[in-house]
Design a protein around this motif. Structure first.
Motif, mmCIF file in Angstrom:
data_model
loop_
_atom_site.group_PDB
_atom_site.id
_atom_site.type_symbol
_atom_site.label_atom_id
_atom_site.label_comp_id
_atom_site.label_asym_id
_atom_site.label_seq_id
_atom_site.Cartn_x
_atom_site.Cartn_y
_atom_site.Cartn_z
ATOM 1 N N ILE A 9 1.362 -16.352 -0.102
ATOM 2 C CA ILE A 9 0.705 -15.016 0.029
ATOM 3 C C ILE A 9 1.492 -13.999 0.660
ATOM 4 C CG2 ILE A 9 -1.361 -13.757 0.804
ATOM 5 C CD1 ILE A 9 -2.938 -16.605 -0.003
ATOM 6 N N ALA A 10 1.786 -14.318 1.761
ATOM 7 C CA ALA A 10 2.667 -13.363 2.562
ATOM 8 C C ALA A 10 3.950 -12.962 1.791
ATOM 9 C CB ALA A 10 3.286 -13.990 3.926
ATOM 10 N N GLY A 11 4.603 -13.855 1.254
ATOM 11 C CA GLY A 11 5.872 -13.509 0.381
ATOM 12 C C GLY A 11 5.264 -12.594 -0.630
ATOM 13 N N ILE A 12 4.317 -12.655 -1.629
ATOM 14 C CA ILE A 12 3.707 -11.893 -2.545
ATOM 15 C C ILE A 12 3.420 -10.429 -1.871
ATOM 16 C CG2 ILE A 12 1.687 -11.246 -4.208
ATOM 17 C CD1 ILE A 12 1.655 -14.485 -4.511
ATOM 18 N N PHE A 13 2.814 -10.583 -0.966
ATOM 19 C CA PHE A 13 2.480 -9.234 -0.251
ATOM 20 C C PHE A 13 3.918 -8.372 0.014
ATOM 21 C CE2 PHE A 13 1.865 -6.512 3.477
ATOM 22 C CZ PHE A 13 0.796 -5.521 3.115
ATOM 23 N N ALA A 14 4.694 -8.996 0.660
ATOM 24 C CA ALA A 14 5.919 -8.322 0.913
ATOM 25 C C ALA A 14 6.648 -7.701 -0.135
ATOM 26 C CB ALA A 14 6.811 -9.227 1.772
ATOM 27 N N ALA A 15 7.044 -8.657 -1.276
ATOM 28 C CA ALA A 15 7.366 -8.253 -2.428
ATOM 29 C C ALA A 15 6.755 -7.214 -3.039
ATOM 30 C CB ALA A 15 7.784 -9.354 -3.311
ATOM 31 N N THR A 16 5.588 -7.369 -3.304
ATOM 32 C CA THR A 16 4.619 -6.233 -4.005
ATOM 33 C C THR A 16 4.880 -4.816 -3.134
ATOM 34 O OG1 THR A 16 3.360 -7.857 -4.863
ATOM 35 C CG2 THR A 16 2.478 -5.752 -4.948
ATOM 36 N N LEU A 17 4.790 -4.983 -1.824
ATOM 37 C CA LEU A 17 4.899 -3.763 -1.055
ATOM 38 C C LEU A 17 5.979 -3.058 -1.376
ATOM 39 C CD1 LEU A 17 3.001 -1.966 0.790
ATOM 40 C CD2 LEU A 17 4.196 -3.381 2.575
ATOM 41 N N LEU A 18 7.063 -3.605 -1.245
ATOM 42 C CA LEU A 18 8.326 -2.974 -1.413
ATOM 43 C C LEU A 18 8.567 -2.565 -2.950
ATOM 44 C CD1 LEU A 18 11.164 -2.051 -0.382
ATOM 45 C CD2 LEU A 18 11.863 -4.487 -0.925
ATOM 46 N N ASN A 19 8.345 -3.477 -4.165
ATOM 47 C CA ASN A 19 8.733 -3.233 -5.366
ATOM 48 C C ASN A 19 7.666 -2.105 -5.796
ATOM 49 O OD1 ASN A 19 8.077 -3.520 -8.275
ATOM 50 N ND2 ASN A 19 9.610 -5.127 -7.955
ATOM 51 N N HIS A 20 6.369 -2.107 -5.251
ATOM 52 C CA HIS A 20 5.538 -1.036 -5.587
ATOM 53 C C HIS A 20 5.811 0.350 -5.110
ATOM 54 C CE1 HIS A 20 2.528 -3.445 -8.241
ATOM 55 N NE2 HIS A 20 3.750 -3.931 -8.445
#
Length: 193
Positions: A38-49
């Motif tokens: 979940i933390a990895g999804i959050f970090a990746a999504t925040l940067l990507n988006h």
């Protein structure tokens, strides 16, 4: 507030059955460590988006060109066909530690989200709403929240979901949705309807 609500709703709905949601389920069933995932999804999504909304902010006029709409439509069709190819995971691998699961998830999600429909939606919302950097941040917040709304349950319930709904069926449904949306967008861009 309208920017956040619109961004959240659009991405949460677009993410249902998406390849990144399937990735969340696959990671959950493989690693069995939900919180680093979940933390990895959050970090990746925040940067990507954030980057996607920033691109939308900078190239708003490009989104109106017929060539771009055709390229996006063909991208959806290609993604639909690609979704039919199952991911191969080595069952003999040992489960890595939480730091490795976080890093693996963050990298995988960032890369898989490239050119994804939710990233393209984020670019479009950045173009529509992102007149200032603070509005770009609001779009990013909303789209990230939408991704988390769709993917956290997928991670937490992934194994149970896989037992009830075969991944092959989920891939076929996702492929049909991607392909159908791509063909619908292509028809609109080429003025077939």
């Amino acid at each position: 507030m309208n920017i956040i609500l619109t961004s959240t709703a659009l991405v949460a709905l677009a993410e249902m059955g998406d390849k990144t949601q399937l990735l969340a389920i696959l990671l959950a069933t493989r690693f069995r460590k939900p919180w680093p995932i979940i933390a990895g999804i959050f970090a990746a999504t925040l940067l990507n988006h954030f980057l996607a909304a920033l691109v939308g902010h900078g190239v708003a006029e490009l989104l109106d060109s017929p060539a771009f709409r055709i390229a996006v439509a063909l991208g959806f069709v290609a993604m639909g066909l690609w979704t039919l190819i199952p991911d191969k995971m080595d069952d003999n691998l040992k489960t890595p530690g939480s730091a490795s699961v976080f890093l693996s998830t963050a990298i995988a999600f960032f890369l898989v989200e490239m050119g994804d429909k939710t990233q393209i939606a984020t670019v479009a919302m950045g173009a529509q709403f992102g007149h200032t950097i603070s509005e770009v941040a609001l779009v990013t917040l909303g789209t990230t929240l939408g991704m988390m709304i769709a993917n956290v349950p997928a991670v937490l319930l992934g194994e149970a979901l896989v037992k009830k709904v075969p991944l092959a069926l989920m891939r076929r449904i996702a492929a049909a949705l991607f392909t159908g949306l791509g063909l619908w967008m292509l028809g609109g861009a080429l003025h077939w309807w």
